[in-house]
Design a protein around this motif. Structure first.
Motif, short mmCIF file in Angstrom:
data_model
loop_
_atom_site.label_atom_id
_atom_site.label_comp_id
_atom_site.label_asym_id
_atom_site.label_seq_id
_atom_site.Cartn_x
_atom_site.Cartn_y
_atom_site.Cartn_z
N HIS A 32 -10.68 -2.51 -2.18
CA HIS A 32 -9.43 -2.75 -2.88
C HIS A 32 -9.77 -3.39 -4.22
O HIS A 32 -10.30 -4.51 -4.26
N GLU A 53 -3.28 -8.68 -3.48
CA GLU A 53 -2.84 -7.44 -4.15
C GLU A 53 -1.32 -7.36 -4.21
O GLU A 53 -0.74 -6.45 -4.80
N TRP A 54 -0.64 -8.36 -3.61
CA TRP A 54 0.82 -8.44 -3.64
C TRP A 54 1.33 -9.52 -4.59
O TRP A 54 2.52 -9.83 -4.63
N HIS A 101 -2.83 1.16 -6.29
CA HIS A 101 -2.18 0.36 -5.25
C HIS A 101 -0.69 0.26 -5.57
O HIS A 101 -0.18 0.96 -6.45
N ASP A 195 -0.65 4.96 1.70
CA ASP A 195 -0.09 3.65 2.04
C ASP A 195 1.27 3.55 1.34
O ASP A 195 1.62 4.40 0.51
N TRP A 198 6.69 3.07 3.87
CA TRP A 198 7.68 2.53 4.81
C TRP A 198 9.08 2.40 4.23
O TRP A 198 10.03 2.15 4.94
N GLU A 254 -3.94 -1.60 11.35
CA GLU A 254 -4.27 -2.38 10.15
C GLU A 254 -4.37 -3.86 10.54
O GLU A 254 -3.39 -4.47 10.96
#
Ligand SMILES: C[C@@H]1N[C@@H](c2nc3ccccc3[nH]2)[C@H](O)[C@@H]1O
Length: 444
Positions: A32, A53-54, A101, A195, A198, A254
């Protein structure tokens, strides 16, 4: 069962050579890397407790500030051939790299958005040299691609208005264009790791995800795509509304692994794992438990013993180097794999159940005992199926003499010398004449 247009189109695992290769590799490296590595999980002297990464979604990080970080992306210490060599030394057979990402920043010079490395001080393509360097070391490359794209003006979480629908229609064209671009620019890649699928916007358009998967397969025959891409026309994900797995392997594991064969229903599957509790991108302050190499080796062996792949994640720093904890684990795991990799590579479930002392894996008639817990007796109990005979046992090439303690039941003496790493005992078995099919039970 429910009639479905966009549910699973295949029952049972893929049997082609590309999938057989994926299955045989067993051990992958996840990377990542992106603008989030510049922030490194902190901003303005405050530490972000979420996944690095958020950080763009953290209230302490103004999105306007995050969206300017690309002006600082200049990994002067990025050497993909060194990355590939250390992955090779770790024993990874494939690598998954984040091309884009959730933040939407592209590590390749996409012609469908300006938000790419081409706009950064680094200017050059990151992905191309990486694919080339890893392939040169014999490591297959898979491309991680996030459908969520916080940067793109047409991305939507859900479609509330006709304007939303018009925007998202444009966004889906953008997604298809970028995926096509990636396959054309990097034709040696073996698959996509999707990814960010959702949200309702995606979940409620099963037809598109199905058509997209079929389009990509046609464009790049043999492509391997996990279950996270698709939804069926009723919004079911991973497993369709008839409980059939969509995609080529179960991709829901995950930061967690199955415990027993029943958890994976005989499907191909892959588990992806972080070294710290929950950090994929680089975070300067790893909080909580940091998994040791022995813990990670156990997860890899456990995954093999349950017929799945295990992918370990790394988050390089903004300058292109790896933190010392990650380098140390790549070396330690690699040292173990050099000696014991045959218990993993090309191996799968043994059909012998879960012994107290560790895990069984199997490749043909070779059964591997991977020992983590030596009992106080110093004897490892082995029970073989009725029609299986034990030809010989060895540890590190040295013969071991099993003691027959019952019908097809043995004690393998290993003694109680202190050990600091798991070890492997090889059982060469033979199929008794007339033993039907697999003399080991197949996973249900
Ligand atoms: C492979 C992992 N998947 C991403 C992710 N985002 C999530 C949001 C909510 C719950 C789970 C998530 N995993 C993580 O950022 C990482 O890329």
């Amino acid at each position: 069962s429910i009639p479905l247009q966009h549910g699973a189109h295949r029952s049972g695992n893929r049997t082609d050579a590309d999938m057989a290769r994926w299955r045989s590799l067993r051990f992958g490296q996840f990377v990542h890397w992106g603008l989030y590595a510049i922030a490194g999980g902190e901003w303005n002297g405050k530490i972000y407790n979420g996944a690095a990464e958020w950080i763009r979604s953290w209230k302490e990080m103004p999105t306007a500030v995050y969206d300017q970080l690309y002006k600082q992306f200049n990994p002067v210490n990025y050497h993909p051939e060194q990355w590939a060599q250390q992955a090779k030394d770790m024993g990874a057979g494939y690598m998954i790299i984040t091309t884009k990402h959730h933040d939407g920043f592209c590590l390749w010079p996409s012609k469908y958005t300006r938000y790419t490395v081409a706009a950064s001080p680094y200017k050059k393509d990151i992905i191309g040299p990486m694919v080339e360097a890893y392939n040169k070391k014999g490591i297959d490359v898979y491309l991680y691609f996030s459908i969520i794209d916080w940067n793109h003006p047409d991305w939507r979480t859900s479609l509330k208005t006709p304007a939303d629908s018009a925007a998202y229609k444009r966004f889906k064209v953008f997604v298809k264009n970028q995926l096509t671009e990636l396959l054309v620019k990097y034709p040696t890649v073996k698959g996509f790791w999707f990814d960010g699928t959702w949200d309702d916007s995606w979940k409620n358009d099963g037809a598109f995800s199905d058509e997209l998967e079929q389009y990509l397969q046609k464009l790049h025959p043999g492509l391997i795509i996990g279950s996270r891409l698709r939804a069926d026309e009723r919004g079911a994900r991973h497993f369709d509304s008839n409980n059939h797995l969509m995609g080529d392997y179960e991709q829901g594991w995950e930061r967690k692994l199955p415990e027993q064969p029943a958890d994976v229903h005989g499907n191909d599957w892959e588990g992806v794992m972080t070294i710290p509790e929950n950090q994929w991108g680089y975070h300067a302050h790893w909080l909580g438990h940091i998994k040791s190499s022995n813990e990670l080796i156990e997860m890899l062996v456990k995954s093999t013993s349950l017929g799945g792949n295990f992918v370990l994640n790394f988050g390089p720093k903004a300058d292109g180097t790896f933190r010392s904890e990650e380098v140390q684990r790549m070396q330690e795991i690699g040292n173990w794999m050099k000696v014991n990799g045959s218990a993993v590579y090309g191996a799968s479930e043994a059909g012998l159940g879960k012994p107290d002392w560790g895990y069984y894996t199997r490749r043909g008639d070779s059964v591997f005992m991977v020992v983590f817990n030596v009992p106080v007796s110093g004897n490892l109990r082995v029970k073989l199926p009725a029609k299986t005979t034990l030809a010989e046992a060895s540890a590190s090439g040295q013969p071991v003499t099993p003691e027959l303690i019952g019908k097809n039941e043995y004690f393998i003496p290993v003694g109680n010398a202190p050990r600091h790493a798991p070890f492997v005992i090889l059982l060469q078995t033979s199929r008794a004449a007339g033993a039907e099919g697999g003399h080991f039970e197949k996973a249900k």
